[in-house]
Design an enzyme around this catalytic site. Sequence first.
Site, mmCIF file in Angstrom:
data_model
loop_
_atom_site.group_PDB
_atom_site.id
_atom_site.type_symbol
_atom_site.label_atom_id
_atom_site.label_comp_id
_atom_site.label_asym_id
_atom_site.label_seq_id
_atom_site.Cartn_x
_atom_site.Cartn_y
_atom_site.Cartn_z
ATOM 1 C CD GLU A 4 -3.493 -2.768 7.254
ATOM 2 O OE1 GLU A 4 -2.383 -2.944 6.772
ATOM 3 O OE2 GLU A 4 -4.178 -1.757 7.039
ATOM 4 N N GLY A 45 2.829 -1.255 4.321
ATOM 5 C CA GLY A 45 2.818 0.176 4.029
ATOM 6 C C GLY A 45 4.223 0.671 3.752
ATOM 7 N N GLY A 46 4.858 1.252 4.763
ATOM 8 C CA GLY A 46 6.171 1.883 4.608
ATOM 9 C C GLY A 46 7.189 1.029 3.856
ATOM 10 C CG HIS A 78 -5.852 1.671 5.193
ATOM 11 N ND1 HIS A 78 -5.436 2.612 6.119
ATOM 12 C CD2 HIS A 78 -4.815 0.826 5.016
ATOM 13 C CE1 HIS A 78 -4.181 2.342 6.470
ATOM 14 N NE2 HIS A 78 -3.780 1.258 5.814
ATOM 15 C CG ASN A 81 -1.736 1.195 1.421
ATOM 16 O OD1 ASN A 81 -1.824 2.023 0.518
ATOM 17 N ND2 ASN A 81 -2.360 1.332 2.583
ATOM 18 C CD1 TRP A 82 3.347 0.970 -2.961
ATOM 19 C CD2 TRP A 82 3.341 2.184 -4.852
ATOM 20 N NE1 TRP A 82 3.952 0.224 -3.949
ATOM 21 C CE2 TRP A 82 3.967 0.939 -5.114
ATOM 22 C CE3 TRP A 82 3.223 3.104 -5.896
ATOM 23 C CZ2 TRP A 82 4.468 0.604 -6.383
ATOM 24 C CZ3 TRP A 82 3.718 2.774 -7.151
ATOM 25 C CH2 TRP A 82 4.345 1.534 -7.377
ATOM 26 C CE LYS A 83 -0.117 3.247 4.759
ATOM 27 N NZ LYS A 83 -0.115 3.378 6.214
ATOM 28 C CD GLU A 106 -3.044 5.323 6.823
ATOM 29 O OE1 GLU A 106 -3.040 5.425 5.586
ATOM 30 O OE2 GLU A 106 -2.090 4.823 7.465
ATOM 31 C CB SER A 130 5.291 -1.869 11.899
ATOM 32 O OG SER A 130 4.835 -0.549 12.097
ATOM 33 N N GLY A 158 2.418 2.068 10.759
ATOM 34 C CA GLY A 158 3.343 3.187 10.636
ATOM 35 C C GLY A 158 4.030 3.573 11.934
HETATM 36 C C1 PEP Z 1 -0.835 -0.052 6.169
HETATM 37 O O1 PEP Z 1 -1.184 1.085 6.415
HETATM 38 O O2 PEP Z 1 -1.527 -0.769 5.415
HETATM 39 C C2 PEP Z 1 0.397 -0.553 6.793
HETATM 40 C C3 PEP Z 1 0.474 -1.805 7.056
HETATM 41 O O3 PEP Z 1 1.372 0.385 7.060
HETATM 42 P P1 PEP Z 1 2.830 0.129 7.701
HETATM 43 O O4 PEP Z 1 3.371 -1.138 7.105
HETATM 44 O O5 PEP Z 1 3.631 1.323 7.320
HETATM 45 O O6 PEP Z 1 2.633 -0.005 9.173
#
Ligand code: PEP
Length: 250
Positions: free
Chosen positions: A168, A234-235, A96, A9-11, A98, A213, A174
């Site tokens: 999640e 994500g990241g 998601h 997920n590049w956001k 967010e 994470s 994050g």
């Molecule tokens: C996400 O938001 O889908 C996610 C898993 O982010 P991160 O890996 O950065 O925690």
Amino acid sequence: MRQKIVAGNWKMNTTPMEGVELAKAVVAGSRNVDKSVNFIVAPPFTHLSEVMKVTRGTGVAVSAQNCAAEAKGAYTGEVSAAMIASLGVEYVILGHSERREYYGETSETLNKKLEQAYANNLIPIYCIGEKLEEREAGKHFDVVRSQIEEVVFNLDTDRFAKLVIAYEPVWAIGTGKTATAEQAQEIHAYIRGVLREKFGDAANDTVILYGGSCNPSNAAELFSKEDVDGGLIGGASLKADDFIAIGESY
Ligand code: PEP
């Protein structure tokens, strides 16, 4: 055998040109990973068309990060599931945390978005998970149960068979804090149990991804758990090497 999925997920990151380069690097890296691992990249809407040109026919699939709750019309700034699907995109991330937190997405909205996704042959990656205070109050099981009952339980069996779920925990997204592999397994097994109440043995085939994470150092342990079928990343999905290394952890 459930599918193994590693989805990035590049956001709201990368320019379209950077996104194309990232997608190219993911395609190249994925060639050296066992074919049982399915990579998905989820760039912003503006990148989808160009990223599709890079990924088409490679085995790396593409997801949108959201879609509109309505089919078409006077909804300024929205992007419909039909528009997304017309590019050859296969998946859409829905619900998601967010989007729930910053854009007020509720189960009511998400029911409409899932309807749009399925009506246009997009596979939803439906995100669920509890906030820190809910985990600390021991309410995490109830939270994910409601997020499933209010949305997933409205699906018929054909639609349910295609659904991907991403668990999640919001406190792990994050933040650098990851659920332990034991915490992930405990709640993934619980989620599968809730799904089984409604859909019976079909729940044994549901892909349930872990997100929060996840990185190359912790992925192998998380993925070793019976009910963890991959990750929503994500990241770490913004660096092709890390993203591919996560896939290699299987
Ligand atoms: C996400 O938001 O889908 C996610 C898993 O982010 P991160 O890996 O950065 O925690």
